[in-house]
Scaffold this motif. Structure first.
Motif, PDB file in Angstrom:
ATOM      1  N   SER A 157       0.771  -1.346   0.021  1.00 16.18           N
ATOM      2  CA  SER A 157      -0.029  -0.082   0.059  1.00 16.18           C
ATOM      3  C   SER A 157       0.858   1.408  -0.070  1.00 16.18           C
ATOM      4  O   SER A 157       0.638   2.280  -0.613  1.00 16.18           O
ATOM      5  CB  SER A 157      -0.970   0.142   1.186  1.00 16.18           C
ATOM      6  OG  SER A 157      -0.360   0.462   2.399  1.00 16.18           O
ATOM      7  N   GLU A 180     -12.464  -0.623  -3.878  1.00 18.62           N
ATOM      8  CA  GLU A 180     -12.240  -0.519  -2.574  1.00 18.62           C
ATOM      9  C   GLU A 180     -11.075   0.120  -2.196  1.00 18.62           C
ATOM     10  O   GLU A 180     -10.622   0.592  -1.106  1.00 18.62           O
ATOM     11  CB  GLU A 180     -12.506  -1.611  -1.746  1.00 18.62           C
ATOM     12  CG  GLU A 180     -13.806  -2.542  -1.977  1.00 18.62           C
ATOM     13  CD  GLU A 180     -14.915  -1.565  -0.877  1.00 18.62           C
ATOM     14  OE1 GLU A 180     -14.758  -1.030   0.101  1.00 18.62           O
ATOM     15  OE2 GLU A 180     -16.306  -1.715  -1.394  1.00 18.62           O
ATOM     16  N   ASN A 181     -10.056   0.325  -3.412  1.00 19.43           N
ATOM     17  CA  ASN A 181      -8.611   0.798  -3.064  1.00 19.43           C
ATOM     18  C   ASN A 181      -8.088   0.131  -1.957  1.00 19.43           C
ATOM     19  O   ASN A 181      -7.630   0.384  -0.993  1.00 19.43           O
ATOM     20  CB  ASN A 181      -8.862   2.316  -2.488  1.00 19.43           C
ATOM     21  CG  ASN A 181      -8.971   3.273  -3.993  1.00 19.43           C
ATOM     22  OD1 ASN A 181      -9.398   3.021  -4.611  1.00 19.43           O
ATOM     23  ND2 ASN A 181      -8.142   4.276  -3.550  1.00 19.43           N
ATOM     24  N   GLU A 182      -7.954  -1.250  -2.210  1.00 18.87           N
ATOM     25  CA  GLU A 182      -7.535  -2.310  -1.046  1.00 18.87           C
ATOM     26  C   GLU A 182      -6.653  -3.199  -1.751  1.00 18.87           C
ATOM     27  O   GLU A 182      -6.944  -3.891  -2.893  1.00 18.87           O
ATOM     28  CB  GLU A 182      -9.037  -3.024  -0.645  1.00 18.87           C
ATOM     29  CG  GLU A 182      -8.828  -3.584   0.599  1.00 18.87           C
ATOM     30  CD  GLU A 182      -9.869  -3.992   1.334  1.00 18.87           C
ATOM     31  OE1 GLU A 182     -10.259  -3.597   2.450  1.00 18.87           O
ATOM     32  OE2 GLU A 182     -10.610  -4.858   0.714  1.00 18.87           O
ATOM     33  N   CYS A 230      -6.188  -7.288   4.599  1.00 24.33           N
ATOM     34  CA  CYS A 230      -6.530  -6.182   3.610  1.00 24.33           C
ATOM     35  C   CYS A 230      -6.157  -4.912   4.403  1.00 24.33           C
ATOM     36  O   CYS A 230      -6.012  -4.636   5.507  1.00 24.33           O
ATOM     37  CB  CYS A 230      -7.992  -6.253   3.212  1.00 24.33           C
ATOM     38  SG  CYS A 230      -8.234  -7.859   2.467  1.00 24.33           S
ATOM     39  N   TYR A 231      -5.660  -3.913   3.351  1.00 26.43           N
ATOM     40  CA  TYR A 231      -5.207  -2.571   3.808  1.00 26.43           C
ATOM     41  C   TYR A 231      -5.529  -1.734   2.654  1.00 26.43           C
ATOM     42  O   TYR A 231      -5.345  -2.182   1.630  1.00 26.43           O
ATOM     43  CB  TYR A 231      -3.832  -2.708   4.163  1.00 26.43           C
ATOM     44  CG  TYR A 231      -3.275  -1.390   5.078  1.00 26.43           C
ATOM     45  CD1 TYR A 231      -3.734  -1.311   6.405  1.00 26.43           C
ATOM     46  CD2 TYR A 231      -2.562  -0.342   4.375  1.00 26.43           C
ATOM     47  CE1 TYR A 231      -3.247  -0.422   7.178  1.00 26.43           C
ATOM     48  CE2 TYR A 231      -2.319   0.767   5.142  1.00 26.43           C
ATOM     49  CZ  TYR A 231      -2.375   0.740   6.640  1.00 26.43           C
ATOM     50  OH  TYR A 231      -2.046   1.685   7.357  1.00 26.43           O
ATOM     51  N   LYS A 232      -6.187  -0.447   3.050  1.00 24.29           N
ATOM     52  CA  LYS A 232      -6.470   0.447   2.122  1.00 24.29           C
ATOM     53  C   LYS A 232      -5.463   1.428   1.496  1.00 24.29           C
ATOM     54  O   LYS A 232      -4.728   1.777   2.543  1.00 24.29           O
ATOM     55  CB  LYS A 232      -7.686   1.119   2.639  1.00 24.29           C
ATOM     56  CG  LYS A 232      -9.319   0.332   2.406  1.00 24.29           C
ATOM     57  CD  LYS A 232     -10.164   0.760   2.963  1.00 24.29           C
ATOM     58  CE  LYS A 232     -11.293  -0.148   2.903  1.00 24.29           C
ATOM     59  NZ  LYS A 232     -12.652   0.395   2.852  1.00 24.29           N
ATOM     60  N   TYR A 233      -5.450   1.904   0.474  1.00 22.73           N
ATOM     61  CA  TYR A 233      -4.500   2.899   0.089  1.00 22.73           C
ATOM     62  C   TYR A 233      -5.353   4.073  -0.228  1.00 22.73           C
ATOM     63  O   TYR A 233      -6.519   4.086  -1.028  1.00 22.73           O
ATOM     64  CB  TYR A 233      -3.754   2.635  -1.016  1.00 22.73           C
ATOM     65  CG  TYR A 233      -4.019   1.622  -2.188  1.00 22.73           C
ATOM     66  CD1 TYR A 233      -4.184   0.393  -2.297  1.00 22.73           C
ATOM     67  CD2 TYR A 233      -4.916   2.388  -3.257  1.00 22.73           C
ATOM     68  CE1 TYR A 233      -4.937  -0.329  -3.216  1.00 22.73           C
ATOM     69  CE2 TYR A 233      -5.304   1.639  -4.280  1.00 22.73           C
ATOM     70  CZ  TYR A 233      -5.439   0.295  -4.259  1.00 22.73           C
ATOM     71  OH  TYR A 233      -6.056  -0.230  -5.269  1.00 22.73           O
ATOM     72  N   PHE A 234      -4.816   5.357  -0.137  1.00 24.01           N
ATOM     73  CA  PHE A 234      -5.458   6.400  -0.470  1.00 24.01           C
ATOM     74  C   PHE A 234      -5.457   6.993  -1.898  1.00 24.01           C
ATOM     75  O   PHE A 234      -5.893   8.039  -2.326  1.00 24.01           O
ATOM     76  CB  PHE A 234      -5.504   7.359   0.632  1.00 24.01           C
ATOM     77  CG  PHE A 234      -4.093   7.871   0.982  1.00 24.01           C
ATOM     78  CD1 PHE A 234      -3.390   8.876   0.201  1.00 24.01           C
ATOM     79  CD2 PHE A 234      -3.570   7.500   2.020  1.00 24.01           C
ATOM     80  CE1 PHE A 234      -1.945   8.909   0.208  1.00 24.01           C
ATOM     81  CE2 PHE A 234      -2.120   7.680   2.328  1.00 24.01           C
ATOM     82  CZ  PHE A 234      -1.404   8.448   1.362  1.00 24.01           C
ATOM     83  N   ASN A 278      -7.980   9.860  -2.240  1.00 25.70           N
ATOM     84  CA  ASN A 278      -9.534   9.252  -2.160  1.00 25.70           C
ATOM     85  C   ASN A 278     -10.205   9.792  -0.724  1.00 25.70           C
ATOM     86  O   ASN A 278      -9.527   9.343   0.416  1.00 25.70           O
ATOM     87  CB  ASN A 278      -9.386   7.657  -2.101  1.00 25.70           C
ATOM     88  CG  ASN A 278     -10.890   7.008  -2.154  1.00 25.70           C
ATOM     89  OD1 ASN A 278     -11.798   7.647  -1.365  1.00 25.70           O
ATOM     90  ND2 ASN A 278     -11.064   6.245  -2.886  1.00 25.70           N
ATOM     91  N   GLN A 296      -5.587   3.724  10.545  1.00 24.94           N
ATOM     92  CA  GLN A 296      -5.878   2.491  10.011  1.00 24.94           C
ATOM     93  C   GLN A 296      -4.896   1.252  10.442  1.00 24.94           C
ATOM     94  O   GLN A 296      -4.016   1.254  10.614  1.00 24.94           O
ATOM     95  CB  GLN A 296      -5.560   2.737   8.552  1.00 24.94           C
ATOM     96  CG  GLN A 296      -6.089   1.366   7.879  1.00 24.94           C
ATOM     97  CD  GLN A 296      -5.958   1.512   6.162  1.00 24.94           C
ATOM     98  OE1 GLN A 296      -6.425   0.664   5.432  1.00 24.94           O
ATOM     99  NE2 GLN A 296      -5.021   2.522   5.740  1.00 24.94           N
ATOM    100  N   LYS A 315      -7.232  -5.122   8.154  1.00 20.43           N
ATOM    101  CA  LYS A 315      -8.359  -5.984   8.448  1.00 20.43           C
ATOM    102  C   LYS A 315      -8.228  -7.245   7.838  1.00 20.43           C
ATOM    103  O   LYS A 315      -7.570  -7.650   6.901  1.00 20.43           O
ATOM    104  CB  LYS A 315      -9.467  -5.243   7.679  1.00 20.43           C
ATOM    105  CG  LYS A 315      -9.939  -3.844   8.046  1.00 20.43           C
ATOM    106  CD  LYS A 315     -10.769  -3.229   7.506  1.00 20.43           C
ATOM    107  CE  LYS A 315     -11.122  -1.740   7.825  1.00 20.43           C
ATOM    108  NZ  LYS A 315     -10.030  -0.878   7.574  1.00 20.43           N
TER     109      LYS A 315
END
Lengths: 141, 156
Positions: free
Chosen positions: A48, A89-91, A103-107, B77, B139, B142
């Motif tokens: 990410s 989901e940007n994930e 899982c981890y999200k990126y912006f 985002n 964050q 998950k």
């Protein structure tokens, strides 16, 4: 039942329970000691970070040999299951053990396309490489 | 073996089980605390976001209170910032934009509570006005069941 037999039977039960308990503990330690959960966490966050710093048009290649080794030990049936990207989901998700993934999200507002795993040919020093491309967002298409 | 001794012998069985359980629980806790360490990434996330926004705001003449304009120009985002991170923009000490959970106080307490965001603060000058960009990330990764998209937020 003779007294001798009774004492022997009781002791056998004790030993069986002890052996079972030790076996369960050993399996738990073995499962945890390859660090699948920690490595999943590590890879999702590092990937990410790379995505957040990337720009459209870039092609990324990452050494993921450790991840593939752990996945193989944990009987993941296909290497293509290890890394997955969800552009909606940007994930980014990493799966190194059966049943769950981290899982981890990126912006960064980009899309990740054409993820692939280039497996080492077997010669010394070669490693498994994860490749993917960064493009402008194509979510509406 | 006489009856009393036999009774004593039988009462040892639950004790034996209790000892086994105590040892097993102890080993499980030890293993989890050793191998289940967390990889704290909050400060890196917040630093990256801060750097991206700083560069973007310096190079573009944007309305600092317009989140949509910032999203489109800086390519970040806003929904993820809203859900997982913190963004506060102040101009001349006046808050003009706030997205996400927390505030400056929760940033200060990030070391004491892992649910609070770890923050990065930078100051820039835009049109002779001082602007402060505060970014933070709360964050954590998950865990999801493989093959589904049902998030099951891990307690980590």
């Amino acid at each position: 039942m003779k007294k001798g037999e009774q004492i022997l039977a009781e002791n056998v039960i004790y030993v069986i329970i002890l052996v079972l308990a030790l076996l369960i503990m050993f399996l738990h330690i073995k499962q945890q000691s390859n660090g699948a959960a920690l490595w999943e966490d590590y890879y999702t966050k590092e990937i990410s970070r790379i995505i957040n710093l990337a720009s459209p048009g870039e092609e990324i290649a990452l050494d993921v040999h450790k991840a593939t080794e752990i996945a193989q030990k944990n009987n993941i049936p296909s290497f293509s299951e290890i890394f997955s990207f969800d552009n909606k989901e940007n994930e980014v998700c990493v799966k190194l053990s059966t049943g769950k993934k981290t899982c981890y999200k990126y912006f960064n507002e980009i899309d990740v396309i054409e993820p692939g795993l280039q497996l080492a040919s077997g010669s010394e020093g070669e490693t498994n490489i994860l490749t993917f491309k960064i493009t402008e967002v194509q979510k509406d298409e | 073996m006489n009856k009393k001794a036999q009774l004593g012998d039988h009462t040892m069985f639950p004790m034996f089980l209790i000892f086994i359980i105590i040892i097993a629980v102890g080993i499980a806790i030890g293993i989890n605390s050793f191998f289940g360490a967390k990889y704290d990434f909050r400060h890196i996330d917040s630093e990256i976001l801060n750097n991206i926004l700083k560069e973007c705001l310096l190079n573009n003449n944007l309305n600092l209170s317009d989140a949509k304009e910032i999203q489109e120009t800086c390519k970040v985002n806003i929904q993820i910032i809203q859900d997982e991170m913190l963004l506060i923009i102040k101009q001349e000490e006046k808050q003009v934009l706030k997205l996400g959970r927390g505030d400056e106080t929760s940033c200060e307490l990030a070391e004491k509570n892992e649910n609070f965001p770890k923050c990065t603060i930078s100051e820039i000058t835009l049109s002779n006005k001082k602007a402060k960009i505060i970014t933070g990330s709360s964050q954590w990764s998950k865990q999801k069941l493989a093959g589904t998209n049902t998030a099951e937020e891990a307690a980590r």
